[in-house]
Motif scaffolding. Structure first.
Motif, PDB file in Angstrom:
ATOM      1  N   PHE A  31       0.845  -1.200   0.000  1.00  0.00           N
ATOM      2  CA  PHE A  31       0.000   0.000   0.000  1.00  0.00           C
ATOM      3  C   PHE A  31       0.879   1.248   0.000  1.00  0.00           C
ATOM      4  O   PHE A  31       0.637   2.199  -0.758  1.00  0.00           O
ATOM      5  N   LEU A  32       1.922   1.238   0.821  1.00  0.00           N
ATOM      6  CA  LEU A  32       2.779   2.413   0.960  1.00  0.00           C
ATOM      7  C   LEU A  32       3.644   2.646  -0.272  1.00  0.00           C
ATOM      8  O   LEU A  32       3.785   3.797  -0.730  1.00  0.00           O
ATOM      9  N   TRP A  33       4.254   1.552  -0.836  1.00  0.00           N
ATOM     10  CA  TRP A  33       5.118   1.823  -1.983  1.00  0.00           C
ATOM     11  C   TRP A  33       4.357   2.002  -3.294  1.00  0.00           C
ATOM     12  O   TRP A  33       4.913   2.441  -4.304  1.00  0.00           O
ATOM     13  N   LEU A  34       3.038   1.726  -3.275  1.00  0.00           N
ATOM     14  CA  LEU A  34       2.240   2.060  -4.450  1.00  0.00           C
ATOM     15  C   LEU A  34       1.988   3.564  -4.549  1.00  0.00           C
ATOM     16  O   LEU A  34       1.748   4.086  -5.639  1.00  0.00           O
ATOM     17  N   ILE A  35       2.052   4.263  -3.426  1.00  0.00           N
ATOM     18  CA  ILE A  35       1.801   5.710  -3.446  1.00  0.00           C
ATOM     19  C   ILE A  35       2.786   6.449  -4.352  1.00  0.00           C
ATOM     20  O   ILE A  35       2.367   7.211  -5.241  1.00  0.00           O
TER      21      ILE A  35
END
Length: 270
Positions: free
Chosen positions: A185-189
């Protein structure tokens, strides 16, 4: 000794909405699909692809992607399959993004075979933008049901288990674990931010898709080493083999981008 340095974590597989019990995983996956298709349709309309065409093809790619995503997840988690119903029980969690992406990528040329080549590339880049956003939303569902967990850690973004039913485990209360759904979720940002920047700069068709494939494939390959419960073959998960294919496709798309003409976005009406 238990490590309690991470983010407090209690699963929430369902929520009550009045008299209804809503499965969070199914809700987030559905919401991700809807938002992703809307984003792709609005983006592609700027390049002359009617919104209805993106929505129609996008719907079928989602259906095909779901089948591919579930199939790869089942093959990677055979130890969790106890009955035939478990094979199709997607409402309980269990989808592999790489399986869905590959299935949709194989189907896309068939669903758009009557389109001009330029329009097909425009559709693909828009679909990838929507896909990245939809995937990020869908990972909230994975986080909610306790899926894609790893071993104990002192990493500050690890999750300290406080209770609740999990798909994977068992977990010990008070212990901090890797949660690759949260990491993804975080590195998709930043991936999504980069895709928006590339889109606004008007890069050649296929570059957005290539950048996404390389970035996602690389990070997914690396974070899968943290997972504790996926079946492996020669030390790699099914998603990691798919990630290698994604990176190869991405490199090819970037290497051949100069052969594709630029596509100008329509100017907004005054």
């Amino acid at each position: 000794m238990s490590v309690v340095t991470g983010i407090p974590y209690e699963t929430f597989p369902s929520i009550q909405v009045g008299p209804l019990t809503v499965r969070v995983f199914g809700l987030m996956v559905a919401l991700g699909m809807i938002v992703g298709i809307i984003v792709a349709a609005r983006r592609n309309e700027r390049f002359g692809v009617p919104r209805g065409e993106t929505e129609r093809v996008g719907f079928w790619l989602v259906v095909i992607g779901l089948v591919g995503a579930r199939l790869l997840w089942v093959l990677s988690n055979l130890e969790l399959i106890d009955s035939p119903i478990d094979i199709i029980a997607v409402w309980e969690g269990g989808l592999s993004f790489t399986g869905g992406f590959i299935a949709a990528a194989l189907a896309a040329p068939l669903l758009t075979r009557g389109w001009p080549k330029g329009r097909r590339w425009v559709f693909l880049d828009g679909a990838v933008l929507g896909l990245a956003i939809g995937q990020m939303i869908g990972r909230i569902g994975c986080y909610a049901v306790g899926e894609h967990l790893g071993g104990e850690t002192t990493f500050f973004l690890g999750v300290t288990y406080q209770g609740g039913v999990t798909i994977e485990g068992p977990l010990e209360i008070g212990v901090t674990y890797h949660n690759t759904a949260l990491y993804e979720f975080l590195w998709l940002i930043p991936i999504i931010v980069i895709l928006f920047v590339l889109d606004r700069r008007g890069v050649r068709p296929g570059i957005m898709t290539g950048v996404f494939a390389i970035w996602y494939g690389t990070f997914r390959f690396l974070t899968d080493f943290l997972r504790e419960y996926d079946t492996t073959l020669y030390g790699l998960t099914g998603a990691q083999y798919g990630s290698v294919a994604l990176v190869a496709i991405g490199i090819w798309l970037l290497a051949t981008s100069s052969r594709r003409p630029e596509v100008e976005a329509a100017q907004p009406s005054q």
